[in-house]
Design a protein around this motif. Structure first.
Motif, PDB file in Angstrom:
ATOM      1  N   GLU A   1      -2.443  -1.987  -2.955  1.00 26.43           N
ATOM      2  CA  GLU A   1      -2.271  -2.068  -4.642  1.00 26.43           C
ATOM      3  C   GLU A   1      -2.159  -3.551  -5.187  1.00 26.43           C
ATOM      4  O   GLU A   1      -2.550  -3.863  -6.297  1.00 26.43           O
TER       5      GLU A   1
ATOM      6  N   THR B   1      -7.935   0.254   4.284  1.00 28.01           N
ATOM      7  CA  THR B   1      -6.842   0.935   3.461  1.00 28.01           C
ATOM      8  C   THR B   1      -6.716   0.402   2.129  1.00 28.01           C
ATOM      9  O   THR B   1      -7.002  -1.026   2.085  1.00 28.01           O
ATOM     10  N   HIS B   2      -6.440   1.086   1.310  1.00 31.90           N
ATOM     11  CA  HIS B   2      -6.349   0.074  -0.266  1.00 31.90           C
ATOM     12  C   HIS B   2      -4.810   0.014  -0.425  1.00 31.90           C
ATOM     13  O   HIS B   2      -4.082   0.607  -0.229  1.00 31.90           O
TER      14      HIS B   2
ATOM     15  N   TRP C   1      -1.838  -7.770  -4.062  1.00 29.44           N
ATOM     16  CA  TRP C   1      -1.729  -8.955  -3.183  1.00 29.44           C
ATOM     17  C   TRP C   1      -1.022 -10.032  -3.648  1.00 29.44           C
ATOM     18  O   TRP C   1      -1.038 -10.541  -4.706  1.00 29.44           O
TER      19      TRP C   1
ATOM     20  N   ALA D   1       0.608  -1.251  -0.126  1.00 31.66           N
ATOM     21  CA  ALA D   1       0.019  -0.129  -0.173  1.00 31.66           C
ATOM     22  C   ALA D   1       0.934   1.138  -0.070  1.00 31.66           C
ATOM     23  O   ALA D   1       1.986   1.285   0.504  1.00 31.66           O
TER      24      ALA D   1
END
Length: 126
Positions: free
Chosen positions: A114, A111-112, A116, A99
């Motif tokens: 980006e 929370t985003h 995974w 992130a």
């Protein structure tokens, strides 16, 4: 495109320990907050720990903070999570994620992230 690959999962005994690793491809590892999450069967995903780009800030969920350590190796583009005193209820698939910023563990679910990883399974037996 960011790619994250976890490793280190497997079987462990209760009260034992496990070390999970996450490797990021590319050359942007040092600009991201990195986090560990886990998801047990039938349960929601939960944040476990996070670490700042410099490594100076480490965040932990209340349930693991006294028996876990998150770290990162800038040269190797890897992040690790050491978790000890394992409990059977910690059987889950563990994921790493990247992130731009993590403000705290309480809000980590919103929370985003980006990117995974595909996850690595940890099974804790009693």
């Amino acid at each position: 495109q960011l790619q994250l690959v976890e490793s280190g999962g497997g079987s462990a005994q209760a009260n034992g320990s496990v070390t999970l690793s996450c490797k990021m491809s590319g050359d942007r590892f040092n600009i991201f907050w990195m986090g560990w999450f886990r998801q047990a069967l039938g349960k929601e995903r939960e944040g476990v720990a996070a670490i700042s780009p410099s490594g100076a800030s480490e965040l932990y969920a209340d349930g693991v903070k006294d028996r876990s350590r998150i770290s990162r190796n800038k040269r190797a583009n890897t992040m690790s999570l050491e978790l000890s005193s394992l409990r059977p209820e910690e059987t889950a698939t563990y994921y790493c994620a990247a992130a731009d910023y993590v403000g705290g563990m309480q809000g980590i679910g919103a929370t985003h992230f980006e990117a995974w990883g595909q996850g690595t399974r940890v099974t804790v037996s009693s």
